[in-house]
Every structure is written in C-alpha cells, then in structure tokens.
Design a protein around this motif. Sequence first.
Motif, short mmCIF file in Angstrom:
data_model
loop_
_atom_site.label_atom_id
_atom_site.label_comp_id
_atom_site.label_asym_id
_atom_site.label_seq_id
_atom_site.Cartn_x
_atom_site.Cartn_y
_atom_site.Cartn_z
N ILE A 112 0.82 -1.21 0.00
CA ILE A 112 0.00 0.00 0.00
C ILE A 112 0.86 1.25 0.00
O ILE A 112 0.69 2.14 -0.84
CB ILE A 112 -0.96 -0.01 1.21
N ARG A 113 1.80 1.35 0.94
CA ARG A 113 2.58 2.59 1.05
C ARG A 113 3.53 2.78 -0.12
O ARG A 113 3.66 3.91 -0.61
CB ARG A 113 3.32 2.62 2.38
N PRO A 114 4.23 1.75 -0.60
CA PRO A 114 5.02 1.98 -1.82
C PRO A 114 4.17 2.43 -3.01
O PRO A 114 4.59 3.29 -3.78
CB PRO A 114 5.65 0.61 -2.07
N ARG A 115 2.98 1.87 -3.13
CA ARG A 115 2.11 2.30 -4.23
C ARG A 115 1.68 3.75 -4.04
O ARG A 115 1.68 4.54 -5.01
CB ARG A 115 0.88 1.40 -4.29
N ASP A 116 1.32 4.15 -2.79
CA ASP A 116 0.92 5.53 -2.55
C ASP A 116 2.06 6.50 -2.82
O ASP A 116 1.85 7.59 -3.37
CB ASP A 116 0.42 5.69 -1.12
N ARG A 117 3.28 6.12 -2.40
CA ARG A 117 4.43 7.00 -2.65
C ARG A 117 4.66 7.17 -4.16
O ARG A 117 4.97 8.27 -4.63
CB ARG A 117 5.68 6.44 -1.98
N LYS A 118 4.51 6.10 -4.88
CA LYS A 118 4.69 6.17 -6.33
C LYS A 118 3.63 7.09 -6.95
O LYS A 118 3.95 7.93 -7.82
CB LYS A 118 4.59 4.77 -6.93
N LEU A 119 2.39 6.95 -6.52
CA LEU A 119 1.33 7.80 -7.07
C LEU A 119 1.55 9.26 -6.71
O LEU A 119 1.31 10.15 -7.54
CB LEU A 119 -0.04 7.32 -6.55
N ARG A 120 2.02 9.53 -5.48
CA ARG A 120 2.28 10.92 -5.09
C ARG A 120 3.42 11.49 -5.91
O ARG A 120 3.37 12.66 -6.33
CB ARG A 120 2.59 11.01 -3.60
N ARG A 121 4.47 10.70 -6.13
CA ARG A 121 5.59 11.20 -6.93
C ARG A 121 5.14 11.50 -8.36
O ARG A 121 5.54 12.49 -8.96
CB ARG A 121 6.73 10.17 -6.94
N GLU A 122 4.31 10.63 -8.90
CA GLU A 122 3.82 10.87 -10.26
C GLU A 122 2.95 12.12 -10.32
O GLU A 122 3.03 12.89 -11.28
CB GLU A 122 3.03 9.64 -10.75
N GLU A 123 2.12 12.33 -9.30
CA GLU A 123 1.27 13.51 -9.28
C GLU A 123 2.11 14.78 -9.15
O GLU A 123 1.86 15.78 -9.84
CB GLU A 123 0.28 13.42 -8.11
N VAL A 124 3.12 14.75 -8.27
CA VAL A 124 3.99 15.91 -8.13
C VAL A 124 4.77 16.15 -9.41
O VAL A 124 5.00 17.30 -9.82
CB VAL A 124 4.93 15.73 -6.92
N ALA A 125 5.21 15.06 -10.06
CA ALA A 125 5.94 15.22 -11.32
C ALA A 125 5.06 15.86 -12.38
O ALA A 125 5.51 16.74 -13.14
CB ALA A 125 6.44 13.85 -11.80
N ARG A 126 3.80 15.46 -12.46
CA ARG A 126 2.89 16.08 -13.43
C ARG A 126 2.69 17.55 -13.10
O ARG A 126 2.70 18.41 -14.01
CB ARG A 126 1.55 15.34 -13.44
N ARG A 127 2.52 17.84 -11.81
CA ARG A 127 2.34 19.23 -11.41
C ARG A 127 3.59 20.05 -11.71
O ARG A 127 3.50 21.19 -12.17
CB ARG A 127 2.04 19.27 -9.91
#
Length: 850
Positions: free
Chosen positions: A688-703
Amino acid sequence: MALTLAWIQDPLGRGIRLRLDRPTELQSGANGAPAEFLRSHLTLALEWVLSTGISRRKLDNQPRNNNLKKNPEASSMSEADQSSAAHAAARAFGFHAEGEDGLDGDSGIATEYPDQLDYYSLLGLSQKPAPTETEIRSAYRNLTLMFHPDKQPPHLRESAEQHFKRIQTAYDTLMDPKKRVVYDMFGEEGVQREWGRGGAMGRGGDAEKQQVGVKAMSPQEFRHWFTRTMKRRERKALQDLVNSHGSITLGLNAETTIRVDEDDDMTIHIPERVVPVSYAAKVSFDSPLSLPSFRSNVKADTIADEQKTDPDSEQDDEVSESPIQVTFQAGIAGNIVHRTQEAKAEFADGTEEDIKIPLPPVVVANNVNLGVNLKPNMTELIGTKGIWKNRYWSTLRESTVLVEANVLPLPLLRTTVARAFQPIPGIKPFQVTTKTTLMRSLLESPPSLEVHVTKEIAERKLAFCAWSSGTWYYPDFLLDNFFFRGMTVADMYAFSGDLSSLQVGLISLPKQPTQTISMDDDDADVEEESAARRPKNRVDSSAESWQTFIQVSPGGGGLSLMYSRNLFSGTPADDLAKSEWTEEGYSPVMNIEGPRAVRVELSTTVSPDLSFTWNIKGTRRVGEYTRMGLGIGLTHQGILMTVGWTRLGQSLNLPLVLCSKDEATHDAAILAGIFTWASYLAIEFGYIRPRDRKLRREEVARRHNQLKKLIPKKRAESEQAIQMMTDQVRRRQLKEHDQDGLVIDRAEYGYWPPTDRKPRRGLEEARVADVLYPVANLVERGQLVIRSSTVKHQIIGFHDPAPLLKKQLKIWYTFQGRSHYVEVGDKDGVLLPQRGHMCPESEQFNSLYL
C-alpha cells in the motif's frame, strides 16, 4: 571570427556580456567540422565557464558605482539566460545534469502551491491586518498609472491590458466589502460562483429570497448572514450524501480455523466451510417536523425579548428548518438455523447408506425494534417570555431534551434531559444527564431512572459517575393503601435482568487543535507567522485517549479499560465529521496528503473472578469517506475476529468465530493477533505505502511539468511588467535617496542550493529572478512591508523561476547612507528597514543612486 568579452556593471547588479561574431563564410575546422559548429560550441562553452566560474559571493560584494541618471539603459545577460546557457554547454560536452527534466520539487510544497490569483499579493497589500479603503485606492492608483494601456508603447500595450484587467478585477473585489468577505473565504472562484447564477448573491440565489435586503447589511451583518447560508448549504449537501444511517451485521462461524488440544498446542487449519449463524440490521433516517404557525410567534417573541435584554448584540435571524428533529429507527436481529433431513440412499449394487440432506436455512427473528426519537429545540418551542423566563422553568429552556418512543419489541418511552450546572461561580460546570424509562404501566411499577454526572477535572480529563435504578418495585404500604396494583410474578421474572448498577470512571480526551482570535491585528499576524514556522512534528497526530471505569451491579461487576491512539502518523483514521463552517467563518478541512494512520483501539474487562476478556481493533481510512476495520480478541464466544466497513453512516460488520469458547485460550488468541498484525504490516508496508508514494511522486511530477512549462511565459510577463514600472519606480527611489530614506539596491527571488549540505543531483545551480523594481515598487513612505501571507511570486513583476522548490527573497538596500542586507524564506514576511540588517563596515557598498 571575432570574440568580444566585455564587463558591464548595470543597475541590476549583473555584468557579463559575451559576443562571438558570426563569420562571413563557413570554413572547415581542423577536424573537418564546420566553423558554425565550432563557433556555437565555443560560445556555449565560454558562457558556461563564465557563468559558473565567477563566484556569486564576489558578485554580491562588487561595488555599485553606477548612476541611474547616467546609464539608465545598461543591461546584461539575465540569470535565466545564464542558466540555460550553462545547461546547453554541459549538454554540448556530453555532461547531463541529473534531474533537469525530472522531478526536482517537493511534494509538500506541491500540495500548498496556489492555483488561483491572490488579489492581495497582486496589489501589494496584506490580508491580515485587513487593508483600509485608502490603502486599496492608493495601491490601485499607483498600479494603474504604471499599467494603463494608453500610456504604454505599442509592443507593450497587450501585456498592459492584461495586467490592467487583473488590477481592476482585484480592486473591484476588495473594495466591495461583501465580495471581500466571500473572497477571503473562497478566493477568486468563490466570488465568481456566489455572484453567478444560482449562487448566494446571484440570480435565483439566497439573497433574492431574503426578506431584509442584503445590500443594506453592514460587512459584519453580511458575514454573519453568509456564514449561516453556507452552513445551511453544507447541511443540505451532507443530507444528500447520507439520507439514512444503517448497519448490517452478519455473524460467521469458522470454529475449525484454530484448534487447541489438551496440551495447549495450537494448530491452524483452513476451514472447510464458513457458516452464517446470526444477523442484525438497523436503519434510521431523519425527518424534520415543522410547526410554522406556532413557531413563528415564539421566534418573534424570543428575538424581541433578547433585543430588549441586549440591544447591541448581533441577533441570529436564521430560521431553522424545524424546531423538532425526528429520527425514525428500525432494526431486526436473530439467528440463522441450518437444518438437515435424514434420508436413506440405495445404490445399484443393493447397498444402502444413511445420508443427511441440507435444507434451506431458516432465519429466526429474536428481536424486532421499531421506534422514533424526538429532539426538540426548547428555545424555539417555548420561547423566553412568560413563565419560561422564571429561573426555575428556565432550566428546561436551557436544556437539551430527547424523547425516545419504541413500539417493538415492547412499548417504551424514554426521556433524556441534559444540562450544565455551575453551583459555585468560577468553577467548571457539571454536566448532568437524567434519563427516565417507562416500559410498564405506572400502576405496576415506577419508571426506571438513570443519572450521569460529568465534570472536567483537568485539561482534557473528565470524571464521571453513572447510576441506574433498574426495575423498581412499589413498597408494600403503597400497594396496600393506594391504587397501585404492582407487578405480577410473570412480570418480575421477565424483567429480572434489568438490575441497578453504578459506574465510576475517568476519561482522557485527545488533543484538539484550537483557534484563538486576537483583538490586535498585529498580534494575530505574529501568531500566524509563528504558526507557519512551527514544526510539523509538534502537531498531535497520535490523538491518544483512554477511558477506565468500575462497574458494580447485583449481577456482577468488573473493571474496564479502553485505550486508543493513531499509529504511523499521517492522515487521521477518523471520519471528517468536523464542519467547515464555524461562527468565525470558513475553516476548510485540509486535504492532508501522505500515508494514512491506523486507529488502534484496545479494550479489556476484568471480572470479579479475575477472568478477563480483551479485544484489539485497528481502523484505517481507505477512501475519502470509507473506513475499514479489523479486530481480534478473546470474548465469551471464543476467539473472535471482526471485519468492518463504514461509509457515510452505512456500516457492514462481519464477526467471525475462529475458535470455540471451549477450546479458546489466551495464548492462542495472542498468537492469532500477532499473525493478523504481521499480515497487515506486510500488506501496508509492502504494497500500500510503496504504491501511494509512487502515485504521489507521479502527481507531483505532473504538477512540476505543468508549472515548468509556464516559466517562459511568466518570465516574459514579469519582464514586460518591469519595463512598464521602471520609470516610475526610479523616480520614487530617487526621491527616497534624496530624503536619505529606504533605497533598494538589489533584490533577487528564487532558489539557491543549500550551503550546509550537498544539494540533490540536478539542483546544484541557482534559479533566480531579478526583482529589483517590483520590490522597490512596494516601498511606501520609507518602509517596505511584505506580509507572510503574501504569495511572493504573484506580486506584479515577480515570477516563479523554480516551481516546487524552497525559495528565498534576498534584498540589498541602503538606509540613511548605510548598507543593509536581508534574506527571508518564501513563507516569511519582510519589514524594512531594521537595524539588524546593517552590514559591517568591511562589507559596505556604494548605493546605486550615488
């Protein structure tokens, strides 16, 4: 091919100019490469060496002997051009800066990055303390003189029109007290929405339905009215999400999962079948009960009476939807019986065998509940005049009353009255709650009585005492001399389980964030700045609470302890039940990004025979409105595991018996708990947490990529804005210089690599924008004030050269002939001049205006 290298010290504090003249004809180099290739690479290489090889410290200490009157047109390569040249040269020689095109921002800054235009920052004003109309007009007049399209050259007219339109919109919004109230709460989009069709102030909105004109309200009255309107809208939205409350419980039996033999050896098996053995379902929904004819007169009397008592007080003229809130509730619970039918099967070889054929299960209802709760608003119902104004009857008026009536399984009428009492002035009040329950005729027995007394004995510590009478019986002399007939033997046997009890305990509540309102605007701003700088780890994210009490009853008793807290600090596991609207205004619930916490609850009960039961449960938010819980413990049913889901008032519970009560032991229950907890940790931290970190990094990268693409456009807008404000700012700065006042010599805004540690790869170079003129434009009467709430990159002439990176603002200035220097963070305020900014004698520099 001619190479020209010149050092020019311009008013902006930069001084490198490199020019490599283009040859008239293309010639081949020594290695056969075209001369154009060599020229371009040599140019990039020299630019990179010059831009990176000169120490910024030396540039900062360069003497500034320029006079704007003598050389106003001096210019040089911008910081952004130097940075791009350095990167181009590095790529030409095969060097690649890691992170150049990747994510080099901070996820925490990404969640706080403003998406809307800040009108206060645009006009150079502070939101706290609120600017006066004179300050708004002065800022507006100053900016319109700079950016009026008719006063700009043709190539700047389009940019001036855009700036002028923004300035005009900001001025119109902040000058209108009502729009400013809405803007402070919701921002630019909120003003457009509420003044648009369907909004509170738009066509068909609440303002048109208001009997007293909203236009005639003062700003304070409008804020009060708008807050109540938004609260009603919020309640309606919540009611649309949750039209009813319900829960479903399905008990499962898997006793063969854990087996314990006579030697207390535990074995775990995969159960052959999981059988449902019990069920329960409850549903409730709210329905307002309006009494318009009666309520209107009472409301008018109440308001008139309160106005006579305190004519200066602000009256809440909100009309609640109903003076009586009605809640209907129904439920059913029972067992699921699994039947079989014996039969004899005869095979082809003549043999016979007795078999059991399963029949459809039978649902048995052991308890059916149907009732209604009434919660009246006593102030609206009975008013404050007449006998209700008497101090004895006012107890009922100032109390919270709840009436509960049940039809099934037995007729029941329960009345609850709660009120706070303060017998001695100056002490903390007692909260007293009394309940009377009538289940039988008054001729048979008096109603049962419950009394709860709670008092705060320390901060977040409550002591309570609860007493219940149980079933009462009339004494013999009343039965012999009066009309009471008493209870029959059958009634006594039926209600023998309703015994009296006494509870004494202590409750510790979790820390709650508090908001203090200061009467002094300056103090409020200081508090705001200190709160912004407060470390995040000081926030109480554990929400630790506990409760312990002793219960004594003729049928037994025991000592109970309940403890709960959040583990793995992060987003709380509790529901977001807090309203976003308070009496002070709008307080939006922050969308906290990051790993979600787990709310752990431990409960245990010790009986008088020293036997005890325990249960541990963990709850975690798995969605915006959804929670999931998993618990395990040793109960009277055996080793019990519970799985539950909760969403918007709807819940599903699955209690699963893993081991029968005859075989269950504490060791087996503890091992089952450890196995369950280890399984959860593996899922949480392994997936769960590795997946959430990956999603947050991708969202920040898009931003980050979105903001990065806007840098050239924003830089061009800021450069054009600087060109339009240059002349007027120079005149104002020359006036300050002649008065020996505050003169801005240099100002830079952006990202600088950290000096106390090695910067991350790709972040070794500074990303800075020159903001000399925008900062100098904010100087007013010998002072420069930039509040911490100001979004610095939205000030006219600023732009963000390093999105999602921690930025600073550096200012070199002269005051009374002495050189000063200050640097502040992006979230910090600026107040100039200050004695603490004065540079030592060895670092004094000549002002630009000498």
